[in-house]
Design a protein around this motif. Structure first.
Motif, short mmCIF file in Angstrom:
data_model
loop_
_atom_site.label_atom_id
_atom_site.label_comp_id
_atom_site.label_asym_id
_atom_site.label_seq_id
_atom_site.Cartn_x
_atom_site.Cartn_y
_atom_site.Cartn_z
N SER A 7 35.14 -39.12 63.07
CA SER A 7 34.20 -38.70 62.07
C SER A 7 33.05 -39.34 61.95
O SER A 7 32.71 -40.62 62.72
N ARG A 8 31.96 -38.84 61.41
CA ARG A 8 30.35 -39.42 61.19
C ARG A 8 30.48 -40.66 60.54
O ARG A 8 30.94 -40.44 59.37
N TYR A 9 29.85 -41.72 60.87
CA TYR A 9 30.04 -42.84 60.20
C TYR A 9 29.32 -42.66 58.94
O TYR A 9 29.54 -43.21 57.69
N LEU A 14 30.46 -41.91 51.88
CA LEU A 14 30.72 -40.98 50.75
C LEU A 14 32.13 -40.97 50.26
O LEU A 14 32.41 -41.04 49.03
N HIS A 15 33.05 -41.05 51.26
CA HIS A 15 34.41 -41.14 51.33
C HIS A 15 34.77 -42.21 50.47
O HIS A 15 35.95 -42.37 49.56
N ALA A 16 34.41 -43.29 50.91
CA ALA A 16 34.81 -44.73 50.27
C ALA A 16 34.39 -44.55 48.91
O ALA A 16 35.16 -45.24 48.02
N GLY A 80 32.08 -47.74 57.53
CA GLY A 80 31.42 -46.97 58.59
C GLY A 80 31.20 -47.60 60.10
O GLY A 80 31.01 -46.91 60.93
N ALA A 81 31.50 -48.93 59.90
CA ALA A 81 31.24 -49.64 61.19
C ALA A 81 32.18 -49.42 62.30
O ALA A 81 31.97 -49.30 63.58
#
Length: 215
Positions: A7-9, A14-16, A80-81
């Motif tokens: 997935s794109r970071y 947004l998901h979190a 994201g990392a």
């Protein structure tokens, strides 16, 4: 929730945030190992809250290869990392594969080397360019010495593009990764409009010969 896909970071934050509204934690995990990971284990790059990552370590330890955790797992940073690390990993992969491919083509182009597969195999132990990717190229040539069964079309998953986007955004020069990505684009062209234009220009200003279409 664990997102172990490519997935794109930028989607991870947004998901979190959306999951946090419902009291659900989120960890993004870059996963490397391909189809061989089922047998050999997967290298894992996690992004997220330290407490969430810590709670999931038994899961990650079950998936990664045997040996020291730090050699196949990293808590790369905040949400994201993990996917960002995997994105850069895949960009590097593009460059390494392109280098092996170009070396293979040059060996094949010169008749002085009569055993190209054997040459590549000889590089697989003790040399500074040995790697699993080289081993896989040797395996591919064992199965199909002329690579005659496959086309030269090379697709991309999108992560190479994202890596180049990030390079532009952060003013970081990535000439090798960028060239490897563009080489994949070139592989999909039955004819190159750009190179036709170059041939036409050489003919126009210098009278240089051109080849008729279809020749």
């Amino acid at each position: 929730m664990i997102d172990g896909g490519n997935s794109r970071y930028t989607d991870d934050q947004l998901h979190a945030a959306a999951l946090a509204e419902h009291g659900i934690g989120y960890v993004d995990v870059g996963v490397s190992g391909g189809v061989w990971g089922l047998e050999n284990g997967y290298a894992l790059m996690a992004g997220g809250d330290a407490a969430h990552v810590e709670a999931l370590l038994p899961v990650f330890d079950a998936l990664r290869p045997e040996g020291p955790r730090e050699e196949s797992f990293v808590h790369a940073g905040e949400v994201g990392a993990g996917h960002y690390a995997k994105m850069v990993h895949n960009g590097i992969e593009y460059g390494v594969m392109q280098a092996y491919a170009e070396g293979y083509e040059l060996l094949e182009a010169k008749d002085i080397v009569t055993n190209v597969p054997g040459t590549l195999r000889a590089w697989s132990r003790g040399t500074v360019i040995r790697s699993w990717l080289l081993d896989l190229l040797v395996k591919a040539l064992d199965e199909d010495p002329a690579l005659a069964a496959i086309d030269d079309w090379v697709d991309d998953s999108g992560e190479g593009r994202w890596t180049v986007d990030e390079a532009i955004e952060n003013a970081v020069p990535l000439p090798v990764i960028t060239a490897a990505l563009f080489a994949r684009f070139a592989s999909r062209q039955p004819d190159s409009p750009a190179l036709k234009a170059v041939a036409a220009l050489r003919q126009q200003f210098g009278g240089h010969a051109v080849k008729p279409a279809g020749s």
